[in-house]
Design a protein around this motif. Structure first.
Motif, PDB file in Angstrom:
ATOM      1  N   THR A 162     -31.778   9.223  28.248  1.00  0.00           N
ATOM      2  CA  THR A 162     -31.777   8.025  29.084  1.00  0.00           C
ATOM      3  C   THR A 162     -32.338   8.365  30.455  1.00  0.00           C
ATOM      4  O   THR A 162     -31.919   9.359  31.074  1.00  0.00           O
ATOM      5  CB  THR A 162     -30.345   7.458  29.246  1.00  0.00           C
ATOM      6  N   ASN A 163     -33.280   7.562  30.949  1.00  0.00           N
ATOM      7  CA  ASN A 163     -33.860   7.826  32.266  1.00  0.00           C
ATOM      8  C   ASN A 163     -33.029   7.180  33.368  1.00  0.00           C
ATOM      9  O   ASN A 163     -31.985   6.567  33.112  1.00  0.00           O
ATOM     10  CB  ASN A 163     -35.324   7.357  32.320  1.00  0.00           C
ATOM     11  N   SER A 164     -33.476   7.290  34.600  1.00  0.00           N
ATOM     12  CA  SER A 164     -32.710   6.796  35.752  1.00  0.00           C
ATOM     13  C   SER A 164     -32.567   5.274  35.761  1.00  0.00           C
ATOM     14  O   SER A 164     -31.698   4.733  36.440  1.00  0.00           O
ATOM     15  CB  SER A 164     -33.367   7.252  37.057  1.00  0.00           C
ATOM     16  N   GLU A 165     -33.421   4.583  35.000  1.00  0.00           N
ATOM     17  CA  GLU A 165     -33.349   3.123  34.925  1.00  0.00           C
ATOM     18  C   GLU A 165     -32.468   2.654  33.778  1.00  0.00           C
ATOM     19  O   GLU A 165     -32.355   1.449  33.531  1.00  0.00           O
ATOM     20  CB  GLU A 165     -34.764   2.544  34.754  1.00  0.00           C
ATOM     21  N   GLY A 166     -31.841   3.581  33.082  1.00  0.00           N
ATOM     22  CA  GLY A 166     -30.987   3.217  31.951  1.00  0.00           C
ATOM     23  C   GLY A 166     -31.761   2.945  30.678  1.00  0.00           C
ATOM     24  O   GLY A 166     -31.186   2.469  29.697  1.00  0.00           O
ATOM     25  N   GLU A 167     -33.074   3.263  30.655  1.00  0.00           N
ATOM     26  CA  GLU A 167     -33.896   3.038  29.468  1.00  0.00           C
ATOM     27  C   GLU A 167     -33.840   4.266  28.556  1.00  0.00           C
ATOM     28  O   GLU A 167     -33.736   5.390  29.025  1.00  0.00           O
ATOM     29  CB  GLU A 167     -35.339   2.763  29.878  1.00  0.00           C
ATOM     30  N   LEU A 216     -23.827  -1.556  29.137  1.00  0.00           N
ATOM     31  CA  LEU A 216     -22.737  -2.060  28.306  1.00  0.00           C
ATOM     32  C   LEU A 216     -22.335  -1.025  27.262  1.00  0.00           C
ATOM     33  O   LEU A 216     -21.147  -0.856  26.967  1.00  0.00           O
ATOM     34  CB  LEU A 216     -23.166  -3.360  27.622  1.00  0.00           C
ATOM     35  N   GLU A 217     -23.321  -0.343  26.710  1.00  0.00           N
ATOM     36  CA  GLU A 217     -23.035   0.688  25.719  1.00  0.00           C
ATOM     37  C   GLU A 217     -22.128   1.767  26.288  1.00  0.00           C
ATOM     38  O   GLU A 217     -21.125   2.148  25.681  1.00  0.00           O
ATOM     39  CB  GLU A 217     -24.337   1.288  25.217  1.00  0.00           C
ATOM     40  N   ASP A 218     -22.479   2.254  27.488  1.00  0.00           N
ATOM     41  CA  ASP A 218     -21.664   3.290  28.124  1.00  0.00           C
ATOM     42  C   ASP A 218     -20.258   2.788  28.415  1.00  0.00           C
ATOM     43  O   ASP A 218     -19.275   3.515  28.244  1.00  0.00           O
ATOM     44  CB  ASP A 218     -22.329   3.755  29.424  1.00  0.00           C
ATOM     45  N   ALA A 219     -20.153   1.525  28.866  1.00  0.00           N
ATOM     46  CA  ALA A 219     -18.842   0.955  29.179  1.00  0.00           C
ATOM     47  C   ALA A 219     -17.965   0.893  27.944  1.00  0.00           C
ATOM     48  O   ALA A 219     -16.771   1.217  27.990  1.00  0.00           O
ATOM     49  CB  ALA A 219     -19.013  -0.438  29.785  1.00  0.00           C
ATOM     50  N   LEU A 220     -18.539   0.509  26.811  1.00  0.00           N
ATOM     51  CA  LEU A 220     -17.771   0.423  25.571  1.00  0.00           C
ATOM     52  C   LEU A 220     -17.360   1.801  25.072  1.00  0.00           C
ATOM     53  O   LEU A 220     -16.230   1.987  24.587  1.00  0.00           O
ATOM     54  CB  LEU A 220     -18.588  -0.313  24.514  1.00  0.00           C
ATOM     55  N   ILE A 221     -18.250   2.774  25.192  1.00  0.00           N
ATOM     56  CA  ILE A 221     -17.913   4.130  24.762  1.00  0.00           C
ATOM     57  C   ILE A 221     -16.801   4.712  25.631  1.00  0.00           C
ATOM     58  O   ILE A 221     -15.856   5.333  25.141  1.00  0.00           O
ATOM     59  CB  ILE A 221     -19.170   5.018  24.794  1.00  0.00           C
ATOM     60  N   THR A 275     -41.327  10.189  23.806  1.00  0.00           N
ATOM     61  CA  THR A 275     -41.898   8.849  23.739  1.00  0.00           C
ATOM     62  C   THR A 275     -41.717   8.127  25.071  1.00  0.00           C
ATOM     63  O   THR A 275     -40.980   8.593  25.942  1.00  0.00           O
ATOM     64  CB  THR A 275     -41.210   8.011  22.645  1.00  0.00           C
ATOM     65  N   LYS A 276     -42.368   7.005  25.201  1.00  0.00           N
ATOM     66  CA  LYS A 276     -42.074   6.108  26.310  1.00  0.00           C
ATOM     67  C   LYS A 276     -40.764   5.389  26.007  1.00  0.00           C
ATOM     68  O   LYS A 276     -40.291   5.416  24.876  1.00  0.00           O
ATOM     69  CB  LYS A 276     -43.223   5.109  26.483  1.00  0.00           C
ATOM     70  N   PRO A 277     -40.138   4.727  26.988  1.00  0.00           N
ATOM     71  CA  PRO A 277     -38.884   4.015  26.719  1.00  0.00           C
ATOM     72  C   PRO A 277     -39.047   2.990  25.601  1.00  0.00           C
ATOM     73  O   PRO A 277     -40.027   2.268  25.533  1.00  0.00           O
ATOM     74  CB  PRO A 277     -38.578   3.332  28.058  1.00  0.00           C
ATOM     75  N   GLU A 317     -13.876  -8.185  27.087  1.00  0.00           N
ATOM     76  CA  GLU A 317     -14.519  -9.323  27.736  1.00  0.00           C
ATOM     77  C   GLU A 317     -15.534  -8.771  28.741  1.00  0.00           C
ATOM     78  O   GLU A 317     -15.221  -7.857  29.503  1.00  0.00           O
ATOM     79  CB  GLU A 317     -13.481 -10.181  28.453  1.00  0.00           C
ATOM     80  N   ILE A 318     -16.734  -9.314  28.723  1.00  0.00           N
ATOM     81  CA  ILE A 318     -17.772  -8.871  29.656  1.00  0.00           C
ATOM     82  C   ILE A 318     -17.581  -9.603  30.980  1.00  0.00           C
ATOM     83  O   ILE A 318     -17.697 -10.820  31.049  1.00  0.00           O
ATOM     84  CB  ILE A 318     -19.180  -9.144  29.102  1.00  0.00           C
ATOM     85  N   ILE A 319     -17.270  -8.858  32.015  1.00  0.00           N
ATOM     86  CA  ILE A 319     -17.079  -9.437  33.347  1.00  0.00           C
ATOM     87  C   ILE A 319     -18.408  -9.546  34.073  1.00  0.00           C
ATOM     88  O   ILE A 319     -18.684 -10.518  34.774  1.00  0.00           O
ATOM     89  CB  ILE A 319     -16.100  -8.578  34.177  1.00  0.00           C
ATOM     90  N   GLN A 320     -19.263  -8.541  33.869  1.00  0.00           N
ATOM     91  CA  GLN A 320     -20.571  -8.550  34.537  1.00  0.00           C
ATOM     92  C   GLN A 320     -21.595  -7.818  33.667  1.00  0.00           C
ATOM     93  O   GLN A 320     -21.359  -6.697  33.235  1.00  0.00           O
ATOM     94  CB  GLN A 320     -20.468  -7.854  35.895  1.00  0.00           C
ATOM     95  N   ASN A 321     -22.722  -8.490  33.394  1.00  0.00           N
ATOM     96  CA  ASN A 321     -23.806  -7.858  32.669  1.00  0.00           C
ATOM     97  C   ASN A 321     -24.620  -6.997  33.632  1.00  0.00           C
ATOM     98  O   ASN A 321     -24.801  -7.357  34.793  1.00  0.00           O
ATOM     99  CB  ASN A 321     -24.714  -8.907  32.031  1.00  0.00           C
ATOM    100  N   PRO A 322     -25.139  -5.856  33.154  1.00  0.00           N
ATOM    101  CA  PRO A 322     -25.923  -4.992  34.043  1.00  0.00           C
ATOM    102  C   PRO A 322     -27.298  -5.589  34.336  1.00  0.00           C
ATOM    103  O   PRO A 322     -27.877  -6.275  33.498  1.00  0.00           O
ATOM    104  CB  PRO A 322     -26.062  -3.697  33.234  1.00  0.00           C
ATOM    105  N   THR A 323     -27.792  -5.360  35.542  1.00  0.00           N
ATOM    106  CA  THR A 323     -29.145  -5.765  35.912  1.00  0.00           C
ATOM    107  C   THR A 323     -29.823  -4.600  36.621  1.00  0.00           C
ATOM    108  O   THR A 323     -29.168  -3.814  37.312  1.00  0.00           O
ATOM    109  CB  THR A 323     -29.157  -6.994  36.838  1.00  0.00           C
ATOM    110  N   LYS A 324     -31.144  -4.484  36.450  1.00  0.00           N
ATOM    111  CA  LYS A 324     -31.883  -3.367  37.041  1.00  0.00           C
ATOM    112  C   LYS A 324     -32.260  -3.620  38.489  1.00  0.00           C
ATOM    113  O   LYS A 324     -32.499  -2.687  39.249  1.00  0.00           O
ATOM    114  CB  LYS A 324     -33.151  -3.105  36.227  1.00  0.00           C
ATOM    115  N   GLY A 325     -32.313  -4.899  38.883  1.00  0.00           N
ATOM    116  CA  GLY A 325     -32.739  -5.217  40.235  1.00  0.00           C
ATOM    117  C   GLY A 325     -34.230  -4.972  40.420  1.00  0.00           C
ATOM    118  O   GLY A 325     -34.966  -4.763  39.466  1.00  0.00           O
ATOM    119  N   PHE A 326     -34.643  -4.960  41.655  1.00  0.00           N
ATOM    120  CA  PHE A 326     -36.053  -4.718  41.980  1.00  0.00           C
ATOM    121  C   PHE A 326     -36.147  -3.486  42.854  1.00  0.00           C
ATOM    122  O   PHE A 326     -35.612  -3.437  43.961  1.00  0.00           O
ATOM    123  CB  PHE A 326     -36.646  -5.929  42.697  1.00  0.00           C
TER     124      PHE A 326
END
Length: 268
Positions: free
Chosen positions: A252-257, A9-14, A224-226, A30-39
């Protein structure tokens, strides 16, 4: 409205702010879709928003209430929950890191001590009126100057823990709301304390960072760790104070953390 898709969301707003040539606080979105990391990367979803430049500097709770058929209190509580999704963005602005635009604004924010006291009283009065809309027992609200660019906001009472929420998500949302108001109107930063939450977080992070600090002293660099939200920015502040001669910044790592790196400045 512009449709923007990004990893967070941060990247989208920027991206939206750059596309529309305005600051993030001037966006109406307006937020159409919140991000999810999945499995294991499966089912991962990007953040999707629709955004436009808003000429209005106010988005009143009463307007949200009339649109959604909610009471003022219900609408405010709903806004707090929605804004909790933007904790990392809020902390970026609140701590005023890594953004030249806000750095310049902070430089211009210097006012006299008397003016700061006047602003603090005005903010405290409006906060008291706002928080009365919530059915919480809050018997202590204080706003006073913290430094030449910052207001210290203290909220306490029997129900103050309800303003913190699980893992501090309500604290982050309230910080976001108060910051955007105070920074836009007065050009000041805020330091929000609710029932010793911020002090406890600072103490916890100070202990957590001890091995990282020792590693930097031994090798000249570390990471540091995320870290999430307010914790990440508390850690960034403490590490920059500990190593003023080092490059200390978010990655930011590959998981967006988000995590923090500390190393030497590179000179060309």
């Amino acid at each position: 409205m512009k449709k923007i898709e990004a990893q967070t969301l941060e990247d989208a707003l920027i991206i939206a702010a750059k596309t529309l040539n305005c600051s993030v606080v001037e966006l109406e979105y307006e937020i159409i879709q919140n991000p999810t990391k999945g499995f294991l990367g499966i089912g991962r979803k990007s953040a999707i928003i629709c955004a436009q430049y808003s000429k209005s500097d106010k988005k009143l709770v009463s307007e949200n209430a009339s649109m959604n058929g909610l009471s003022h209190t219900e609408s405010l509580q709903s806004d707090l929950k929605q804004n909790s999704a933007h904790d990392s963005l809020q902390q970026q602005f609140m701590q005023n890191y890594d953004t030249a635009e806000y750095g310049e604004k902070r430089k211009k924010a210097f006012v006299t001590q008397n003016e700061l006291k006047r602003i603090a009283k005005e903010v405290q009065s409006e906060l008291e009126s706002l928080l009365k809309m919530l059915s919480y027992d809050l018997d202590f609200i204080l706003v006073e100057p913290y430094d030449e660019n910052t207001l210290y906001v203290k909220i306490d009472g029997a129900d103050s823990a309800l303003l913190i929420g699980k893992e501090g998500y309500r604290y982050k949302a309230i910080s976001y709301l108060i910051f955007n108001w105070v920074n836009y109107k007065y050009g000041l930063m805020i330091r929000l304390e609710i029932a010793e939450f911020l002090r406890n977080q600072e103490e916890m992070i100070a202990n957590y960072l001890l091995p990282t600090i020792e590693s930097v002293k031994a090798t000249g660099k570390a990471q540091t760790k995320p870290l999430d939200g307010v914790l990440a920015h508390i850690a960034l502040k403490q590490l920059r104070e500990q190593f003023p001669d080092k490059y200390v910044s978010f990655r930011t790592n590959s998981e967006g953390e988000r995590y923090i790196i500390i190393n030497a400045f590179y000179h060309s």
